[in-house]
Design a protein around this motif. Structure first.
Motif, PDB file in Angstrom:
ATOM      1  N   GLU A  24       0.826  -1.210   0.000  1.00  0.00           N
ATOM      2  CA  GLU A  24       0.000   0.000   0.000  1.00  0.00           C
ATOM      3  C   GLU A  24       0.868   1.272   0.000  1.00  0.00           C
ATOM      4  OE1 GLU A  24      -3.250   0.850  -0.032  1.00  0.00           O
ATOM      5  OE2 GLU A  24      -2.880   2.935   0.547  1.00  0.00           O
ATOM      6  N   ILE A  25       1.918   1.243   0.824  1.00  0.00           N
ATOM      7  CA  ILE A  25       2.786   2.422   0.925  1.00  0.00           C
ATOM      8  C   ILE A  25       3.571   2.619  -0.372  1.00  0.00           C
ATOM      9  CG2 ILE A  25       4.877   3.276   2.078  1.00  0.00           C
ATOM     10  CD1 ILE A  25       3.578   2.098   4.724  1.00  0.00           C
ATOM     11  N   MET A  26       4.116   1.539  -0.922  1.00  0.00           N
ATOM     12  CA  MET A  26       4.857   1.664  -2.174  1.00  0.00           C
ATOM     13  C   MET A  26       3.942   2.131  -3.307  1.00  0.00           C
ATOM     14  SD  MET A  26       7.590  -1.412  -2.092  1.00  0.00           S
ATOM     15  CE  MET A  26       8.429  -0.720  -3.495  1.00  0.00           C
ATOM     16  N   ARG A  27       2.730   1.627  -3.307  1.00  0.00           N
ATOM     17  CA  ARG A  27       1.765   2.034  -4.348  1.00  0.00           C
ATOM     18  C   ARG A  27       1.551   3.547  -4.331  1.00  0.00           C
ATOM     19  NH1 ARG A  27      -3.272   3.312  -4.708  1.00  0.00           N
ATOM     20  NH2 ARG A  27      -3.676   2.954  -2.500  1.00  0.00           N
ATOM     21  N   ARG A  28       1.481   4.118  -3.115  1.00  0.00           N
ATOM     22  CA  ARG A  28       1.261   5.569  -3.023  1.00  0.00           C
ATOM     23  C   ARG A  28       2.412   6.354  -3.656  1.00  0.00           C
ATOM     24  NH1 ARG A  28      -2.078   7.300   2.269  1.00  0.00           N
ATOM     25  NH2 ARG A  28      -3.570   5.572   2.259  1.00  0.00           N
ATOM     26  N   PHE A  29       3.652   5.892  -3.405  1.00  0.00           N
ATOM     27  CA  PHE A  29       4.804   6.597  -3.975  1.00  0.00           C
ATOM     28  C   PHE A  29       4.873   6.395  -5.490  1.00  0.00           C
ATOM     29  CE2 PHE A  29       5.853   6.943   0.433  1.00  0.00           C
ATOM     30  CZ  PHE A  29       6.560   8.124   0.510  1.00  0.00           C
ATOM     31  N   GLU A  30       4.574   5.198  -5.955  1.00  0.00           N
ATOM     32  CA  GLU A  30       4.555   4.965  -7.406  1.00  0.00           C
ATOM     33  C   GLU A  30       3.463   5.796  -8.065  1.00  0.00           C
ATOM     34  OE1 GLU A  30       6.255   0.707  -8.684  1.00  0.00           O
ATOM     35  OE2 GLU A  30       4.192   0.656  -7.967  1.00  0.00           O
ATOM     36  N   ILE A  85      11.560  15.041  -0.974  1.00  0.00           N
ATOM     37  CA  ILE A  85      11.730  15.039   0.497  1.00  0.00           C
ATOM     38  C   ILE A  85      10.499  15.663   1.155  1.00  0.00           C
ATOM     39  CG2 ILE A  85      13.116  15.925   2.422  1.00  0.00           C
ATOM     40  CD1 ILE A  85      15.562  15.788   0.473  1.00  0.00           C
ATOM     41  N   LYS A  86      10.141  16.841   0.673  1.00  0.00           N
ATOM     42  CA  LYS A  86       8.994  17.549   1.248  1.00  0.00           C
ATOM     43  C   LYS A  86       7.681  16.816   0.955  1.00  0.00           C
ATOM     44  CE  LYS A  86       6.563  21.903   0.755  1.00  0.00           C
ATOM     45  NZ  LYS A  86       6.438  23.077  -0.116  1.00  0.00           N
ATOM     46  N   THR A  87       7.533  16.351  -0.275  1.00  0.00           N
ATOM     47  CA  THR A  87       6.283  15.680  -0.652  1.00  0.00           C
ATOM     48  C   THR A  87       6.105  14.379   0.129  1.00  0.00           C
ATOM     49  OG1 THR A  87       6.517  16.639  -2.842  1.00  0.00           O
ATOM     50  CG2 THR A  87       4.908  14.875  -2.609  1.00  0.00           C
ATOM     51  N   ALA A  88       7.209  13.641   0.305  1.00  0.00           N
ATOM     52  CA  ALA A  88       7.117  12.386   1.069  1.00  0.00           C
ATOM     53  C   ALA A  88       6.698  12.687   2.504  1.00  0.00           C
ATOM     54  CB  ALA A  88       8.450  11.647   1.035  1.00  0.00           C
ATOM     55  N   ARG A  89       7.260  13.742   3.097  1.00  0.00           N
ATOM     56  CA  ARG A  89       6.876  14.090   4.483  1.00  0.00           C
ATOM     57  C   ARG A  89       5.384  14.435   4.542  1.00  0.00           C
ATOM     58  NH1 ARG A  89      10.320  13.390   8.918  1.00  0.00           N
ATOM     59  NH2 ARG A  89       9.509  15.306   9.833  1.00  0.00           N
ATOM     60  N   ASN A  90       4.897  15.130   3.494  1.00  0.00           N
ATOM     61  CA  ASN A  90       3.453  15.422   3.453  1.00  0.00           C
ATOM     62  C   ASN A  90       2.639  14.144   3.318  1.00  0.00           C
ATOM     63  OD1 ASN A  90       3.759  18.174   3.703  1.00  0.00           O
ATOM     64  ND2 ASN A  90       3.796  18.544   1.493  1.00  0.00           N
ATOM     65  N   SER A 100      -2.089  13.793  12.266  1.00  0.00           N
ATOM     66  CA  SER A 100      -1.992  13.502  10.829  1.00  0.00           C
ATOM     67  C   SER A 100      -3.367  13.455  10.194  1.00  0.00           C
ATOM     68  CB  SER A 100      -1.308  12.143  10.622  1.00  0.00           C
ATOM     69  OG  SER A 100      -0.006  12.172  11.145  1.00  0.00           O
ATOM     70  N   LEU A 101      -3.507  14.151   9.090  1.00  0.00           N
ATOM     71  CA  LEU A 101      -4.803  14.191   8.423  1.00  0.00           C
ATOM     72  C   LEU A 101      -5.121  12.859   7.746  1.00  0.00           C
ATOM     73  CD1 LEU A 101      -4.584  17.709   6.722  1.00  0.00           C
ATOM     74  CD2 LEU A 101      -5.910  17.066   8.752  1.00  0.00           C
ATOM     75  N   PRO A 102      -6.406  12.505   7.705  1.00  0.00           N
ATOM     76  CA  PRO A 102      -6.808  11.362   6.893  1.00  0.00           C
ATOM     77  C   PRO A 102      -6.298  11.580   5.459  1.00  0.00           C
ATOM     78  CG  PRO A 102      -8.669  12.169   8.176  1.00  0.00           C
ATOM     79  CD  PRO A 102      -7.553  13.172   8.351  1.00  0.00           C
ATOM     80  N   GLY A 103      -5.886  10.520   4.830  1.00  0.00           N
ATOM     81  CA  GLY A 103      -5.300  10.654   3.492  1.00  0.00           C
ATOM     82  C   GLY A 103      -3.789  10.541   3.534  1.00  0.00           C
ATOM     83  N   ILE A 118       6.128   4.442   9.660  1.00  0.00           N
ATOM     84  CA  ILE A 118       6.983   4.825   8.530  1.00  0.00           C
ATOM     85  C   ILE A 118       7.936   5.952   8.910  1.00  0.00           C
ATOM     86  CG2 ILE A 118       5.221   6.433   7.633  1.00  0.00           C
ATOM     87  CD1 ILE A 118       6.105   5.395   4.778  1.00  0.00           C
ATOM     88  N   HIS A 119       9.091   5.952   8.249  1.00  0.00           N
ATOM     89  CA  HIS A 119      10.070   7.032   8.393  1.00  0.00           C
ATOM     90  C   HIS A 119      10.302   7.680   7.035  1.00  0.00           C
ATOM     91  CE1 HIS A 119      13.770   9.195   9.244  1.00  0.00           C
ATOM     92  NE2 HIS A 119      14.230   8.671   8.121  1.00  0.00           N
ATOM     93  N   GLY A 120      10.533   8.986   7.040  1.00  0.00           N
ATOM     94  CA  GLY A 120      10.960   9.692   5.828  1.00  0.00           C
ATOM     95  C   GLY A 120      11.970  10.755   6.203  1.00  0.00           C
ATOM     96  N   SER A 121      13.035  10.902   5.413  1.00  0.00           N
ATOM     97  CA  SER A 121      14.059  11.923   5.699  1.00  0.00           C
ATOM     98  C   SER A 121      13.427  13.307   5.755  1.00  0.00           C
ATOM     99  CB  SER A 121      15.124  11.938   4.596  1.00  0.00           C
ATOM    100  OG  SER A 121      15.631  10.661   4.365  1.00  0.00           O
ATOM    101  N   ASP A 122      13.993  14.175   6.628  1.00  0.00           N
ATOM    102  CA  ASP A 122      13.369  15.496   6.793  1.00  0.00           C
ATOM    103  C   ASP A 122      14.109  16.649   6.126  1.00  0.00           C
ATOM    104  OD1 ASP A 122      15.504  15.813   8.490  1.00  0.00           O
ATOM    105  OD2 ASP A 122      14.299  16.056  10.310  1.00  0.00           O
ATOM    106  N   SER A 123      15.259  16.406   5.497  1.00  0.00           N
ATOM    107  CA  SER A 123      15.995  17.488   4.825  1.00  0.00           C
ATOM    108  C   SER A 123      16.964  16.865   3.834  1.00  0.00           C
ATOM    109  CB  SER A 123      16.790  18.308   5.853  1.00  0.00           C
ATOM    110  OG  SER A 123      17.800  17.472   6.421  1.00  0.00           O
TER     111      SER A 123
END
Ligand code: DGI
Length: 153
Positions: A24-30, A85-90, A100-103, A118-123
């Motif tokens: 599910e998570i990979m699908r969102r990034f793809e 980086i920014k979009t992944a954090r969003n 965290s907002l739904p979605g 989940i983790h995502g780099s912040d800068s």
């Protein structure tokens, strides 16, 4: 196409793997249009986790964080694209799932900061540091995203 080579480290934490959220998570990034350049399933060593979370070493929750992150394998990946980086954090949502907002991933799949999936780099600096910590140079793949002209103008 300037800036489309930005990279970030995204890691599905042990709870996310146990809860079968990897696909599910990979699908969102793809679906968003990002390009996968590295991927592995890894049981992180204490040494690696200590380096990864070095900035948090004096926090009261640090020991709990180390043990949470060691509880099972994680799926660690590098995604590439414009402002990734920014979009992944969003896409991840806030550190505390309650904010965290739904979605968002955390807004859809978890309720507690100590199990936030989940983790995502912040800068840019932490992305570079984390990518070199988790991956060797030969594990990062250069390939052409053939839908690139349909994602970037
Ligand atoms: O980059 P983030 O993961 O959004 O946030 P961070 O770098 O400040 O924190 C890293 C991780 O540490 C976070 O995903 C979960 C954990 N953490 C942060 N703050 C707390 C926490 N864990 C607990 N139990 N309590 C906290 O206040």
């Amino acid at each position: 196409w300037t800036g489309v080579n930005e990279r970030t480290l995204v890691a599905v934490k042990p709870d996310g793997v146990q809860r079968r959220l990897v696909g599910e998570i990979m699908r969102r990034f793809e679906n968003r249009g990002f390009k996968l350049v590295a991927l592995k399933l890894v049981q992180a060593s204490e040494d690696l986790l200590r380096k990864h979370y070095w900035d948090l070493r004096s926090k009261p929750f640090f020991r709990g964080l180390m043990s949470y992150m060691s509880e099972g394998p994680m799926v660690v990946m590098v995604w590439e694209g414009l402002d990734v980086i920014k979009t992944a954090r969003n896409m991840l949502g806030e550190n505390n799932p309650a904010d965290s907002l739904p979605g968002t991933i955390r807004g859809d799949f978890c309720v507690e900061v100590g199990r936030n999936v989940i983790h995502g780099s912040d800068s840019v600096e932490s992305a570079e540091k984390e990518i070199s910590l988790w991956f060797g140079q030969n594990e990062l793949h250069c390939w052409v995203h053939n839908s690139r002209p349909w994602i970037y103008n």
